[in-house]
Motif scaffolding. Structure first.
Motif, short mmCIF file in Angstrom:
data_model
loop_
_atom_site.label_atom_id
_atom_site.label_comp_id
_atom_site.label_asym_id
_atom_site.label_seq_id
_atom_site.Cartn_x
_atom_site.Cartn_y
_atom_site.Cartn_z
N UNK A 196 0.76 -1.29 -0.13
CA UNK A 196 -0.17 0.03 -0.04
C UNK A 196 0.88 1.29 0.13
N UNK A 197 1.96 1.12 0.72
CA UNK A 197 2.90 2.35 0.47
C UNK A 197 3.51 2.67 -0.64
N UNK A 198 3.78 1.80 -1.21
CA UNK A 198 4.62 1.35 -2.76
C UNK A 198 3.47 2.15 -3.73
N UNK A 199 2.14 1.77 -3.49
CA UNK A 199 1.36 2.52 -4.44
C UNK A 199 1.27 3.83 -4.14
N UNK A 200 1.46 4.52 -3.06
CA UNK A 200 1.28 6.03 -3.12
C UNK A 200 2.75 6.56 -3.23
N UNK A 201 3.81 5.86 -3.10
CA UNK A 201 5.32 6.50 -3.29
C UNK A 201 5.84 5.72 -4.02
N UNK A 202 6.21 6.08 -5.54
CA UNK A 202 6.62 5.18 -6.50
C UNK A 202 8.24 5.34 -6.19
#
Length: 434
Positions: free
Chosen positions: A358-364
């Motif tokens: 979920x974090x990686x979806x927000x922060x590329x």
């Protein structure tokens, strides 16, 4: 001196008498007695003895036959000398003062480059200081000292020979302590204090790192490093740092309970008596239920994470000023209030991998390493606002609550607040962690 043939490290008759008196008093462990004896021996410029000598006196070895215990007066005088050497009364006697360090690290008689010491339950020696891994090489000793009665790590001394090889004085004294502090915060479950100083011996510099005991024990590892795994508790024994034994762990638990009873419980009882029983109530920080003489009420669930810092002790209350002020409209509850906590999975629905995704979806471009660094540096695993340990059964949860030691293999689970917090820290505005 006595008529017995004395070798290096042998006990004098006077020392045997002191040991007999301390053993008869009770309350003194072998290592406590050894510390007193060796402190005075160092002050007199004599080589230290070892714990085996104390045990020999305790078991009445024939060589000590006929030596009587010293008087209480002489023994008290000996203890005073060991704890506060003569001549130090009016000068600095802090743990890293020059007076204390000179007494702890005396020169060997007749030598210009060797100390008259050995590694004890309060002294550990390292040959070098600096480099990429010096903190990792000391980390178990730091935890062990903090969990016992504190101690000193001396840099610039060869192990076993105690030859002074020295360390770079300028480099040591200009070391940025912030680096060590940040490392300790990332390794341990609680803060560990320290102080640094140096001592000139034999024309060379010895770096000295002092670790005091922590106020609330135990200190445990929250990450794996140099052979120490998450949840490990190290304790300082004579000349070694090793995983704590059941006896010492039980002592820490009992001391913690005693301290809480004498401080927190007595404070609450005093407040109840002062305010009056009819004006007092008990707040359950887990459920939010406030229970008093005439009934109870509930603090909204959304407020609980914001006041959980009271339980952790991470606040400073100014005299006369309330630590917390709750404001809002009081409403009747439309449901029966249960003190049982909602299932963890509803409060913290994400596993570590789900949270990372979920974090990686927000922060590329966010990496696992960056995310893990933030979890450790911000101590998210022990912050109920973001995460909780998902124990396999109640027995493990109770064990953790009583001892503070996290059972091996216990996973952490996270909520939406943790995802947003980490994403915000990793955003371009905040910048990625180093």
């Amino acid at each position: 001196m006595n008529a017995r043939a004395l070798r290096t490290g042998s006990l004098t008759d006077d020392e045997v008498g002191i040991i007999r008196n301390l053993l008869a008093r009770g309350g003194y462990k072998n290592q406590d007695i050894l510390g007193l004896i060796n402190t005075v021996r160092r002050l007199e410029g004599r080589d230290e003895t070892n714990g085996g000598r104390i045990s020999e006196v305790k078991t009445h070895k024939p060589r000590y036959k006929g030596i009587k215990a010293t008087s209480d007066k002489d023994t008290d005088s000996f203890i005073t000398r060991a704890k506060k050497p003569a001549g130090f009364e009016k000068i600095d006697t802090g743990p890293v003062s020059i007076n204390i360090l000179e007494a702890l690290f005396p020169m060997r008689k007749g030598s210009k480059d060797h100390l008259a010491i050995t590694e004890t339950d309060q002294i550990e020696c390292k040959e070098s200081f600096g480099g990429q891994h010096w903190i990792d090489n000391c980390i178990k000793a730091i935890a062990a000292f903090a969990n016992n009665k504190g101690g000193y790590i001396a840099f610039g001394l060869k192990d076993k020979t105690w030859e002074i090889v020295g360390t770079d004085k300028v480099k040591y004294e200009k070391y940025d302590r912030k680096n060590l502090n940040q490392k300790l915060r990332s390794y341990f479950s609680c803060g560990v204090n320290f102080d640094m100083s140096s001592l000139d011996r034999g024309g060379k510099t010895i770096g000295v790192l002092h670790i005091p005991p922590v106020k609330i024990k135990p200190v445990m590892f929250i990450r794996q490093v140099e052979g120490a795994a998450e949840g490990h508790i190290y304790y300082r024994y004579q000349g070694e740092n090793r995983l704590i034994a059941p006896t010492e762990l039980q002592q820490i638990i009992e001391e913690r309970i005693r301290t809480l009873s004498e401080t927190i419980l007595s404070k609450h009882v005093s407040n109840i008596l002062s305010n009056g029983i009819e004006n007092s109530a008990v707040l359950n920080l887990d459920s939010g239920v406030v229970d008093g003489k005439a009934g109870s009420f509930v603090i909204d669930e959304e407020l609980l994470p914001k006041i959980s810092f009271i339980k952790e002790g991470e606040f400073v209350e100014k005299s006369g000023t309330p630590t917390l002020k709750l404001i809002g409209e009081i409403k009747k509850s439309t449901k029966i209030v249960a003190t049982k906590k909602e299932e963890l999975i509803k409060l913290y629905p994400y596993s570590w991998q789900e949270m990372v995704d979920l974090v990686k979806k927000q922060i590329a471009g966010a990496t696992n390493t960056q995310i893990n660094n933030l979890i450790k540096s911000e101590k998210l695993k022990v912050n109920k606002k973001y995460s909780s340990f998902n124990f396999r059964n109640k027995s493990l949860a109770d064990k953790y609550k009583q001892s503070g030691a996290l059972p091996s293999g216990t996973p952490s689970i996270y909520n939406e607040a943790a995802v947003n917090f980490i994403a915000d820290k990793l955003s371009n505005k905040a910048g990625p962690p180093l």
